[in-house]
Enzyme design. Structure first.
Site, PDB file in Angstrom:
ATOM      1  N   ASP A  61       0.876  -1.163   0.000  1.00 44.89           N
ATOM      2  CA  ASP A  61       0.000   0.000   0.000  1.00 44.89           C
ATOM      3  C   ASP A  61       0.916   1.217   0.000  1.00 44.89           C
ATOM      4  OD1 ASP A  61      -1.641   2.152   0.558  1.00 44.89           O
ATOM      5  OD2 ASP A  61      -2.774   1.145   2.137  1.00 44.89           O
ATOM      6  N   ASN A  88       3.487   2.595 -10.734  1.00 42.56           N
ATOM      7  CA  ASN A  88       2.265   2.667 -11.529  1.00 42.56           C
ATOM      8  C   ASN A  88       1.022   2.982 -10.692  1.00 42.56           C
ATOM      9  OD1 ASN A  88       0.307   1.735 -13.824  1.00 42.56           O
ATOM     10  ND2 ASN A  88      -0.144   0.366 -12.101  1.00 42.56           N
ATOM     11  N   TYR A 178      -6.381  15.046 -10.199  1.00 44.06           N
ATOM     12  CA  TYR A 178      -5.507  14.128 -10.934  1.00 44.06           C
ATOM     13  C   TYR A 178      -4.488  14.831 -11.830  1.00 44.06           C
ATOM     14  CZ  TYR A 178      -4.072  10.236 -13.939  1.00 44.06           C
ATOM     15  OH  TYR A 178      -3.338   9.317 -14.624  1.00 44.06           O
ATOM     16  N   LYS A 182      -0.240  14.675 -11.355  1.00 51.88           N
ATOM     17  CA  LYS A 182       0.737  14.160 -12.311  1.00 51.88           C
ATOM     18  C   LYS A 182       1.811  15.216 -12.602  1.00 51.88           C
ATOM     19  CE  LYS A 182      -0.693   9.976 -12.866  1.00 51.88           C
ATOM     20  NZ  LYS A 182       0.122   8.820 -12.438  1.00 51.88           N
ATOM     21  N   THR A 213      -9.492   2.022 -18.417  1.00 51.21           N
ATOM     22  CA  THR A 213      -9.224   1.353 -17.144  1.00 51.21           C
ATOM     23  C   THR A 213     -10.192   1.855 -16.079  1.00 51.21           C
ATOM     24  OG1 THR A 213      -7.661   3.011 -16.292  1.00 51.21           O
ATOM     25  CG2 THR A 213      -6.751   1.277 -17.715  1.00 51.21           C
TER      26      THR A 213
END
Length: 256
Positions: A61, A88, A178, A182, A213
């Site tokens: 985790d 990832n 998000y 990044k 996904t």
């Protein structure tokens, strides 16, 4: 040395589903021993079983320091080194599915003016701080390799240059959750690159693109195989391969 230890040892975080699973599967097919990092060990074991020999489930985790430390201890005890670290594991939000929103609807409640700070912190905890924590724990093991590489899975939506351009493809969807996570990941990766200059440990950024996904509620436009292609290519680069790159496809560079 066992036959298994002669193979390159790779750790893929968030490898029980999506791009992480596909990458782990392809790395095993290319002869690597892959530690299938998964927050839920049952899901990790199921994924490793599906991949087959060469895949080993590892409870990890990235938001839990004790979990990260235990994973590093296990790798050191069983293999003595790590040759490839593939960061990832990521989440895109905490509310979209719960509220049953489309990407566009979610974007409307995730602007800088109205975003949930708790959601920003939760996503950044995985996407930014989790990557840094795993890097810190695994770096001593990478230093034991004669050919070590770190591959961080980022996204074109985190590119400042692309998103500062009003005509950029992700300009209208750039936000603090998000996309900005990044951007921050890219900055953390640059810090790793600077630290590791001259050490022989290579560091690369890769974007899998808008892949279908769970991360985007399966609204992506590309297959898992296509989305994983560049990640796998960069992960398999040899000691003479480049470092410091940010790519989407081979020879297709993304501006930072």
């Amino acid at each position: 040395m066992t036959q298994e230890n002669k193979k390159r040892i790779a750790l893929v975080t968030g490898a029980n589903q999506g791009v992480g699973f596909q990458v782990a599967k392809e790395l095993v097919a290319n002869g690597l021993t892959v530690l299938v990092g998964s927050r839920n060990i049952d899901r990790g074991e199921a994924a490793a079983k599906e991949i087959g020999p060469g895949a080993i489930a590892l409870q990890l985790d990235v938001t839990d320091r004790a979990s990260i430390a235990a994973a590093a201890d296990r790798i050191r005890n069983e293999f003595g080194r790590l040759d490839l670290l593939l960061n990832n594991a990521a989440i895109s939000n905490t509310r979209k599915q719960q509220l049953g929103l489309s990407l566009q609807e979610y974007g409307n409640i995730s602007r800088a003016s109205n975003v949930s700070l708790d959601e920003v912190r939760a996503v950044w905890e995985t996407n930014v701080f989790g990557v840094l924590a795993v890097y810190q724990a695994m770096l001593p093991l990478l230093r034991e390799s004669s050919d070590a590489r770190i591959v961080n899975v980022s996204s074109g939506v985190g590119s400042l240059e692309l998103n500062a351009d009003p005509a950029g493809p992700y300009h209208r969807s750039f936000g603090p959750v998000y996309p900005a996570s990044k951007t921050a990941l890219n900055a953390m990766t640059l810090a790793m690159m600077v630290e590791l200059e001259g050490t022989g440990i290579k560091v690369n950024l890769v974007s899998p693109g808008f892949t279908k996904t769970n991360l985007n509620g399966y609204e992506g436009t590309q297959t898992i195989e296509d989305g994983s292609r560049e990640v796998v290519r960069v992960a398999l680069l040899g000691p003479d391969g480049p470092t410091g790159t940010f790519t989407r496809w081979e020879n297709a560079t993304i501006p930072w």
